[in-house]
Design an enzyme around this catalytic site. Structure first.
Site, mmCIF file in Angstrom:
data_model
loop_
_atom_site.group_PDB
_atom_site.id
_atom_site.type_symbol
_atom_site.label_atom_id
_atom_site.label_comp_id
_atom_site.label_asym_id
_atom_site.label_seq_id
_atom_site.Cartn_x
_atom_site.Cartn_y
_atom_site.Cartn_z
ATOM 1 C CE LYS A 171 -10.941 0.969 -1.388
ATOM 2 N NZ LYS A 171 -10.807 2.295 -0.764
ATOM 3 C CG HIS A 178 -17.263 6.210 5.956
ATOM 4 N ND1 HIS A 178 -16.150 6.999 6.137
ATOM 5 C CD2 HIS A 178 -16.827 5.080 5.337
ATOM 6 C CE1 HIS A 178 -15.089 6.377 5.636
ATOM 7 N NE2 HIS A 178 -15.469 5.204 5.152
#
EC number: 4.1.1.39
Length: 461
Positions: free
Chosen positions: A167, A288
């Site tokens: 992140k 995903h």
């Protein structure tokens, strides 16, 4: 037009259909639109539109055509339940090898019927695949056992793979991205690209791959432990996916088995998943599911459930798929997400409506992510009943007060806490990184462990 005489047979028994082995069975929650036909009539029209029929009888229909009609065989109007049996002959197969394809399964079972004017809503909640059809799907070529083997663990109950997502999800250039990887790998095992990361102008794909390769080698040298990375190879173009995958394998060389390939399977579709599965059978295929909530959300009454998506992913060949956090994380989910995790890992498993026999097809790993941190993990493991999974915590690692490596260690300690059956607050007294997670995530700590401040003698954060 009432088509129930042709497309509904409520005398059929599910046990006979399963024993016959020639039908895919689907369970839907369906509501007819007011002003149209009754429940059975609408269900029959749904089956017609999903197979051999349309809104009128056509002159080209013959006896063979009628023999492959989809049939409504069970209804419960009070529960809005309808079950439909689809002959396996209806489903498209590859010209090149005769294999089955999820694209055809979706086109028939959840295609045009989603836009029918006489249906208020219809959502698939489960499906059953008979052995003759199941054997035509690829299934996974690699499993969590292959990752455990790389990590030097037992291939049975090898345990929790501690992972993260770097992140912020966008905005890091190649070297800062790789530096964050190195930091996490000092305490953790597995890092994945976030789903939009690829070849942005500020982070060229090849530069990032080279930087991550260098970071992995340095982290392995520093810790003496193998590390794993899941690279996003998703693209609209089959050849772009191949180019990305081949460049990664060339760059990582002898560490190629330390690399998984991530595909955004919902947005890119079955073709992208199958491209990765068939072109790179030695790589762990990481599915995903970004975007899936548009149809799988409990708030959506059309489409299919997350359970159905997970089941389809195993058929397609996903080595692992994100399955939610069972209500323990930030993303929408419920404790019933556990059913998805169970269905994709077992060789025989009960779903909401059908028991599925997988006939030895390789399992698919549950991948857990979305708002998880060390404090939430003991309860999560207790709910699931095991820790043989991959967990990718972004904020749960890099939001740790002492940084990514400490965040990774806190997650690993959370598994140890659960395995020992220890009280988390008492366990924290002897495990610094886990204890510091209480300070890192005080809102969660207050909610889950109200007396933690007094017990750990820590000041309010």
């Amino acid at each position: 037009m009432d088509q129930s005489n042709r497309y509904a047979n409520l005398n059929l028994k599910e046990s006979d259909l399963i024993a016959g082995g020639r039908h895919v069975l689907c369970a839907y929650i369906m509501k007819p639109k007011a002003g149209f036909g009754n429940f059975v009539e609408t269900a029959a029209h749904f089956a017609a539109e999903s197979s051999t029929g349309t809104n009128v009888e056509v002159s080209t229909t013959d006896d063979f055509t009628r023999g492959v009609d989809a049939l409504v065989y069970e209804v419960d109007e009070a529960k809005e339940l309808m079950k439909i049996a689809y002959p396996i002959e209806l489903f498209d197969r590859n010209v090149i090898d005769g294999r089955a394809m999820i694209a055809s399964f979706l086109t028939l079972t959840i295609g045009n019927n989603q836009g029918m004017g006489d249906v208020e809503y219809a959502k698939m909640h489960d499906f059953y695949v008979p052995p003759a059809y199941l054997r035509l799907f690829d299934g996974p070529s690699t499993t969590i056992k292959d990752l455990w083997r790389v990590l030097g663990r037992p291939v049975v109950d090898g345990g929790f793979i501690v992972g993260t997502i770097i992140k912020p999800k966008l905005g890091l250039r190649p070297q800062p991205f790789a530096d964050a990887c190195y930091d996490f790998w000092l305490g953790g095992d597995f890092i994945k690209n976030d789903e939009p990361q690829g070849n942005q102008v500020f982070a060229p794909f090849k530069d990032t791959v080279r930087a991550v390769n260098d970071a992995m080698r340095r982290a392995q040298d520093a810790t003496g432990q193998p590390k794993l990375f899941s690279f996003n190879i998703t693209a609209d173009d089959h050849y772009e996916m191949l180019a990305r995958g081949e460049y990664i394998l060339e760059t990582f060389g002898e560490n190629a088995d330390h690399v998984a390939f991530l595909v955004d399977g919902y947005v890119a579709g079955p073709a992208a998943v199958t491209t990765a599965r068939r072109a790179f059978p030695k790589q762990y295929l990481h599915y995903h599911r970004a975007g899936h909530g548009a149809v799988t959300s409990p708030q959506s009454k059309r489409g299919y459930t997350a359970f159905v998506l997970s089941k389809m992913a195993r058929l397609q060949g996903a080595s692992g798929i994100h399955v939610g956090t069972m209500g323990y994380g930030k993303m929408e989910g419920e404790a019933s997400d556990r059913d998805s995790a169970f269905m994709i890992t077992q060789d025989s498993a009960e779903g909401p409506y059908f028991k599925q026999e997988w006939l030895g097809m390789n399992p698919t790993t549950p991948i857990i992510s979305g708002g998880m941190n060390a404090l939430r993990m003991p309860g999560f493991f207790a709910n699931l009943g095991h820790s043989n999974l991959i967990m990718t915590a972004g904020g749960g690692a890099f939001g740790h007060i002492d940084g990514g490596a400490a965040g990774a260690r806190s997650l690993r300690q959370a598994e140890q806490c659960w395995k020992q059956g220890a009280d988390p607050v008492a366990f924290a007294k002897d495990h610094r990184e886990f204890a510091r997670a209480f300070e890192s995530f005080p809102n969660d700590a207050d909610k889950l462990y109200p007396n933690w401040r007094n017990m750990l003698k820590l000041a309010a954060a």
